[in-house]
Design a protein around this motif. Structure first.
Motif, PDB file in Angstrom:
ATOM      1  N   ARG A 133       0.728  -1.135  -0.044  1.00 25.56           N
ATOM      2  CA  ARG A 133       0.062   0.010   0.004  1.00 25.56           C
ATOM      3  C   ARG A 133       0.796   1.222   0.099  1.00 25.56           C
ATOM      4  O   ARG A 133       2.150   1.275   0.604  1.00 25.56           O
ATOM      5  N   ALA A 134       0.232   2.277  -0.725  1.00 27.72           N
ATOM      6  CA  ALA A 134       1.135   3.532  -0.734  1.00 27.72           C
ATOM      7  C   ALA A 134       0.753   4.093   0.636  1.00 27.72           C
ATOM      8  O   ALA A 134      -0.461   4.096   1.247  1.00 27.72           O
ATOM      9  N   PRO A 140      -1.683   5.342   6.177  1.00 24.15           N
ATOM     10  CA  PRO A 140      -1.976   4.658   5.034  1.00 24.15           C
ATOM     11  C   PRO A 140      -2.741   5.443   4.042  1.00 24.15           C
ATOM     12  O   PRO A 140      -3.512   6.182   4.296  1.00 24.15           O
ATOM     13  N   GLY A 141      -2.471   5.019   2.627  1.00 22.71           N
ATOM     14  CA  GLY A 141      -3.453   5.781   1.592  1.00 22.71           C
ATOM     15  C   GLY A 141      -3.860   4.959   0.677  1.00 22.71           C
ATOM     16  O   GLY A 141      -3.987   3.652   0.752  1.00 22.71           O
ATOM     17  N   ASN A 142      -3.520   5.434  -0.599  1.00 20.15           N
ATOM     18  CA  ASN A 142      -4.059   4.680  -1.834  1.00 20.15           C
ATOM     19  C   ASN A 142      -2.831   5.082  -3.021  1.00 20.15           C
ATOM     20  O   ASN A 142      -2.386   6.026  -2.816  1.00 20.15           O
ATOM     21  N   PRO A 143      -2.738   4.006  -3.962  1.00 19.83           N
ATOM     22  CA  PRO A 143      -3.240   2.820  -4.325  1.00 19.83           C
ATOM     23  C   PRO A 143      -2.808   1.734  -3.341  1.00 19.83           C
ATOM     24  O   PRO A 143      -1.843   1.838  -2.597  1.00 19.83           O
ATOM     25  N   VAL A 144      -3.552   0.469  -3.651  1.00 17.52           N
ATOM     26  CA  VAL A 144      -2.958  -0.664  -2.496  1.00 17.52           C
ATOM     27  C   VAL A 144      -3.084  -1.857  -3.803  1.00 17.52           C
ATOM     28  O   VAL A 144      -3.776  -1.817  -4.614  1.00 17.52           O
ATOM     29  N   ILE A 145      -2.126  -2.631  -3.611  1.00 17.74           N
ATOM     30  CA  ILE A 145      -1.993  -3.592  -4.228  1.00 17.74           C
ATOM     31  C   ILE A 145      -2.837  -5.036  -3.370  1.00 17.74           C
ATOM     32  O   ILE A 145      -1.889  -5.321  -2.443  1.00 17.74           O
ATOM     33  N   VAL A 174       2.122  -6.565   5.178  1.00 20.54           N
ATOM     34  CA  VAL A 174       1.839  -5.755   4.478  1.00 20.54           C
ATOM     35  C   VAL A 174       2.907  -4.684   4.219  1.00 20.54           C
ATOM     36  O   VAL A 174       3.570  -4.363   5.403  1.00 20.54           O
ATOM     37  N   LEU A 175       3.331  -4.438   2.998  1.00 19.52           N
ATOM     38  CA  LEU A 175       4.540  -3.675   2.841  1.00 19.52           C
ATOM     39  C   LEU A 175       3.966  -2.377   2.542  1.00 19.52           C
ATOM     40  O   LEU A 175       3.179  -1.914   1.816  1.00 19.52           O
ATOM     41  N   ASP A 176       4.702  -1.316   3.229  1.00 23.82           N
ATOM     42  CA  ASP A 176       4.239   0.231   2.999  1.00 23.82           C
ATOM     43  C   ASP A 176       5.122   0.873   1.918  1.00 23.82           C
ATOM     44  O   ASP A 176       6.584   0.539   1.951  1.00 23.82           O
TER      45      ASP A 176
END
Length: 202
Positions: A133-134, A140-145, A174-176
């Motif tokens: 995720r971005a 946390p924001g978007n986009p997300v894979i 979860v990778l940021d």
């Protein structure tokens, strides 16, 4: 799986209720003379992804007209009024046969092709087995894979919830990826559009 394939799904079906009753559509607002939804699609098409799908619903014909001539797949979401979950399900179901789905909101003018590629690179480095995720300074924001393995979790979503709920409940790592302010910059009101350099059209 350093060659893990990613499909981009752009969510562009919503009613944009915070734009007021004037009937203007934020995704048709122009940035540098280009409608926001087309700008988002061009950003996605420039990324290292297998395909780009756009989920449409509200004012579908105008959104599709703004995207004319681009190598996109359109998916109609007749249930768009029920909230974001229905669009996520429609897009996820259409973009099959890839290892991951990059969920992109059409109303984020700051997201660049380089940002998308950074997310895709992180997903591939994780062997296609992590959520990516971005974020902006840890927020946390978007986009997300989302990896393909989360398909069933997506299908269970209801109402106006998006990928964030899946990120919170999934057992996957979860990778940021910090992409700066762009991760949290979306335009929800006419003032937002003007503040980010856009011009309302219709």
């Amino acid at each position: 799986m350093l060659n893990a394939s990613v499909a981009i799904v752009i969510l562009a079906a919503g009613k944009a209720s915070r734009m007021g009753e004037g009937g203007k559509h934020k995704l048709l607002a122009e940035f540098d003379g280009v409608p926001l939804v087309r700008r988002s699609a061009l950003t996605a098409l420039g990324a290292d992804a297998a395909s780009v799908t756009v989920v449409v619903g509200h004012r579908r014909s105008e959104i599709e007209a703004a995207l004319q001539g681009l190598a996109l797949t359109f998916v109609d979401n007749p249930d768009y009024a029920s909230g974001m979950a229905s669009s996520l399900i429609a897009g996820f179901s259409a973009a099959h046969s890839t290892d991951g789905i990059l969920v992109m909101l059409a109303d984020m003018p700051g997201i660049s092709t380089a940002h998308l590629n950074a997310l895709i690179f992180a997903f591939r480095n994780a062997g296609g087995e992590a959520i990516v995720r971005a974020v902006s300074r840890g927020k946390p924001g978007n986009p997300v894979i989302l990896p393909r393995s989360l398909h069933h979790a997506v299908l269970r979503l209801e109402g106006d919830v998006g990928a964030r709920d899946i990120v919170a409940t999934s057992a996957l790592p979860v990778l940021d990826v910090d992409v700066g302010d762009a991760a949290c910059l979306d335009v929800d009101t006419p003032d937002d559009i003007v503040a980010t350099g856009g011009a309302m059209k219709n």
